[in-house]
Design a protein around this motif. Structure first.
Motif, mmCIF file in Angstrom:
data_model
loop_
_atom_site.group_PDB
_atom_site.id
_atom_site.type_symbol
_atom_site.label_atom_id
_atom_site.label_comp_id
_atom_site.label_asym_id
_atom_site.label_seq_id
_atom_site.Cartn_x
_atom_site.Cartn_y
_atom_site.Cartn_z
ATOM 1 N N TYR A 59 20.725 3.759 -10.487
ATOM 2 C CA TYR A 59 20.341 4.894 -10.302
ATOM 3 C C TYR A 59 20.426 5.451 -8.832
ATOM 4 C CZ TYR A 59 19.638 4.692 -15.322
ATOM 5 O OH TYR A 59 19.723 4.465 -16.708
ATOM 6 N N ALA A 60 20.904 6.473 -8.649
ATOM 7 C CA ALA A 60 20.597 7.209 -7.315
ATOM 8 C C ALA A 60 19.157 7.629 -7.119
ATOM 9 C CB ALA A 60 21.789 8.517 -7.006
ATOM 10 N N ASP A 61 18.618 7.589 -6.048
ATOM 11 C CA ASP A 61 17.197 7.948 -5.919
ATOM 12 C C ASP A 61 16.907 9.341 -6.511
ATOM 13 O OD1 ASP A 61 16.662 6.107 -2.776
ATOM 14 O OD2 ASP A 61 16.442 5.380 -4.943
ATOM 15 N N SER A 62 17.855 10.359 -6.394
ATOM 16 C CA SER A 62 17.728 11.589 -6.626
ATOM 17 C C SER A 62 17.457 11.777 -8.205
ATOM 18 C CB SER A 62 18.670 12.386 -6.246
ATOM 19 O OG SER A 62 20.056 12.213 -6.675
ATOM 20 N N VAL A 63 17.928 11.015 -9.094
ATOM 21 C CA VAL A 63 17.913 10.915 -10.444
ATOM 22 C C VAL A 63 17.022 9.922 -11.184
ATOM 23 C CG1 VAL A 63 20.276 12.157 -10.384
ATOM 24 C CG2 VAL A 63 20.065 9.484 -10.953
ATOM 25 N N LYS A 64 16.831 9.071 -10.523
ATOM 26 C CA LYS A 64 15.674 8.059 -11.183
ATOM 27 C C LYS A 64 14.678 8.722 -11.849
ATOM 28 C CE LYS A 64 16.259 4.470 -8.419
ATOM 29 N NZ LYS A 64 16.035 3.444 -7.280
ATOM 30 N N GLY A 65 14.347 8.215 -12.901
ATOM 31 C CA GLY A 65 13.324 8.474 -13.788
ATOM 32 C C GLY A 65 13.747 9.850 -14.570
ATOM 33 N N ARG A 66 14.652 10.486 -14.367
ATOM 34 C CA ARG A 66 15.171 11.550 -15.177
ATOM 35 C C ARG A 66 16.371 11.424 -15.868
ATOM 36 N NH1 ARG A 66 16.878 16.156 -12.470
ATOM 37 N NH2 ARG A 66 17.679 14.988 -10.559
ATOM 38 N N PHE A 67 17.347 10.619 -15.313
ATOM 39 C CA PHE A 67 18.582 10.260 -16.088
ATOM 40 C C PHE A 67 18.552 9.113 -16.543
ATOM 41 C CE2 PHE A 67 21.580 13.289 -13.461
ATOM 42 C CZ PHE A 67 20.580 14.311 -13.742
ATOM 43 N N SER A 68 19.191 8.620 -17.877
ATOM 44 C CA SER A 68 19.420 7.287 -18.120
ATOM 45 C C SER A 68 20.935 7.090 -18.670
ATOM 46 C CB SER A 68 18.356 7.284 -19.497
ATOM 47 O OG SER A 68 18.532 6.003 -20.153
ATOM 48 N N THR A 77 31.640 3.535 -25.532
ATOM 49 C CA THR A 77 31.354 4.709 -25.171
ATOM 50 C C THR A 77 30.059 4.671 -24.226
ATOM 51 O OG1 THR A 77 32.161 5.692 -27.159
ATOM 52 C CG2 THR A 77 30.694 7.355 -25.554
ATOM 53 N N VAL A 78 30.045 5.490 -23.222
ATOM 54 C CA VAL A 78 28.900 5.528 -22.237
ATOM 55 C C VAL A 78 28.620 7.008 -21.993
ATOM 56 C CG1 VAL A 78 28.421 4.991 -19.801
ATOM 57 C CG2 VAL A 78 29.986 3.779 -20.830
ATOM 58 N N PHE A 79 27.133 6.729 -22.018
ATOM 59 C CA PHE A 79 26.128 8.285 -22.397
ATOM 60 C C PHE A 79 25.467 8.302 -20.840
ATOM 61 C CE2 PHE A 79 27.348 8.806 -26.348
ATOM 62 C CZ PHE A 79 27.273 7.424 -27.064
ATOM 63 N N LEU A 80 25.246 9.483 -20.561
ATOM 64 C CA LEU A 80 24.231 9.635 -19.236
ATOM 65 C C LEU A 80 23.424 10.753 -19.850
ATOM 66 C CD1 LEU A 80 23.607 9.127 -16.430
ATOM 67 C CD2 LEU A 80 24.775 11.316 -15.779
ATOM 68 N N ARG A 81 22.171 10.317 -20.424
ATOM 69 C CA ARG A 81 21.304 11.415 -20.609
ATOM 70 C C ARG A 81 20.561 11.928 -19.543
ATOM 71 N NH1 ARG A 81 19.547 14.825 -24.329
ATOM 72 N NH2 ARG A 81 19.854 13.251 -26.213
ATOM 73 N N MET A 82 20.309 13.367 -19.332
ATOM 74 C CA MET A 82 19.940 13.863 -18.273
ATOM 75 C C MET A 82 18.762 14.848 -18.663
ATOM 76 S SD MET A 82 23.336 14.940 -16.279
ATOM 77 C CE MET A 82 23.909 16.181 -17.149
ATOM 78 N N ASN A 83 17.705 14.496 -18.153
ATOM 79 C CA ASN A 83 16.384 15.166 -18.687
ATOM 80 C C ASN A 83 15.653 16.139 -17.169
ATOM 81 O OD1 ASN A 83 16.491 14.203 -21.316
ATOM 82 N ND2 ASN A 83 15.372 12.471 -20.680
ATOM 83 N N SER A 84 15.059 16.771 -17.424
ATOM 84 C CA SER A 84 14.278 17.411 -16.307
ATOM 85 C C SER A 84 15.304 17.952 -15.383
ATOM 86 C CB SER A 84 13.366 16.597 -15.627
ATOM 87 O OG SER A 84 12.431 16.123 -16.667
ATOM 88 N N LEU A 85 16.139 18.464 -15.710
ATOM 89 C CA LEU A 85 17.257 19.019 -14.954
ATOM 90 C C LEU A 85 16.725 20.131 -13.962
ATOM 91 C CD1 LEU A 85 20.370 18.898 -17.580
ATOM 92 C CD2 LEU A 85 20.196 17.713 -15.182
ATOM 93 N N LYS A 86 17.511 19.874 -12.670
ATOM 94 C CA LYS A 86 17.254 20.811 -11.437
ATOM 95 C C LYS A 86 18.511 21.384 -11.252
ATOM 96 C CE LYS A 86 13.701 17.326 -9.743
ATOM 97 N NZ LYS A 86 13.644 16.596 -8.740
ATOM 98 N N PRO A 87 18.380 22.527 -10.602
ATOM 99 C CA PRO A 87 19.511 23.307 -10.080
ATOM 100 C C PRO A 87 20.453 22.503 -9.153
ATOM 101 C CG PRO A 87 17.578 24.861 -9.982
ATOM 102 C CD PRO A 87 17.056 23.641 -10.414
ATOM 103 N N GLU A 88 19.995 21.727 -8.311
ATOM 104 C CA GLU A 88 20.571 20.739 -7.491
ATOM 105 C C GLU A 88 21.352 19.599 -8.216
ATOM 106 O OE1 GLU A 88 17.295 21.550 -7.436
ATOM 107 O OE2 GLU A 88 16.009 19.625 -6.672
ATOM 108 N N ASP A 89 21.083 19.484 -9.513
ATOM 109 C CA ASP A 89 21.940 18.692 -10.462
ATOM 110 C C ASP A 89 23.323 19.250 -10.656
ATOM 111 O OD1 ASP A 89 18.971 17.652 -11.948
ATOM 112 O OD2 ASP A 89 20.105 16.568 -10.497
ATOM 113 N N THR A 90 23.641 20.370 -10.437
ATOM 114 C CA THR A 90 24.692 21.316 -10.875
ATOM 115 C C THR A 90 25.846 20.570 -9.975
ATOM 116 O OG1 THR A 90 23.546 23.356 -11.132
ATOM 117 C CG2 THR A 90 25.912 23.455 -10.576
ATOM 118 N N GLY A 91 26.943 20.588 -10.673
ATOM 119 C CA GLY A 91 28.382 20.059 -10.229
ATOM 120 C C GLY A 91 29.185 19.387 -11.290
#
Length: 125
Positions: A59-68, A77-91
């Motif tokens: 994981y990138a440091d910026s998402v560690k602990g929030r994304f899985s 199939t590959v999944f990316l669970r994204m929790n505690s999303l921040k505006p800077e996660d936009t893209g």
């Protein structure tokens, strides 16, 4: 291999999204997978990666602990669970596939053989 990323959308800060990446035309079982994202006006950056077996992740440091990142039971199939999303996660989030040993190279875009078309994630404040 054609990759289809899905699951993006508009969510408020603190919310969650689940991204999926599935192939068409070939199985992903023998491929390592990565997720990258590109924010407006910025270069595409590494988010997360997983080995073909699912045993190794990064994981990138910026998402560690929030994304899985995870693979489905059939590993196709590959999944990316994204929790505690921040505006800077936009893209735009892209999935990518590679055949080769898992390692730090999975953080490098040039490592990957195939790319999906991307799915938009927008996090409002």
């Amino acid at each position: 291999v054609q990759l289809q990323a899905s699951g993006g959308g508009l969510v408020q800060a603190g919310g969650s999204l689940l991204l999926s990446c599935a192939p068409s035309g070939r199985t992903l079982r023998s491929y390592g997978m990565g997720w990258f994202r590109q924010a407006p006006g910025k270069e595409r950056e590494f988010v997360s990666a997983i080995s073909w077996s699912g045993d190794s992740t990064d994981y990138a440091d910026s998402v560690k602990g929030r994304f899985s990142i995870s693979r489905g039971n059939a590993k196709n199939t590959v999944f990316l669970r994204m929790n505690s999303l921040k505006p800077e996660d936009t893209g735009v989030y892209y999935c990518a596939a590679v055949q080769g040993n898992f390692g730090p190279n999975y953080r490098v875009q040039a490592t990957y053989d195939y790319w999906g078309q991307g799915t938009q994630v927008t996090v409002s404040s």
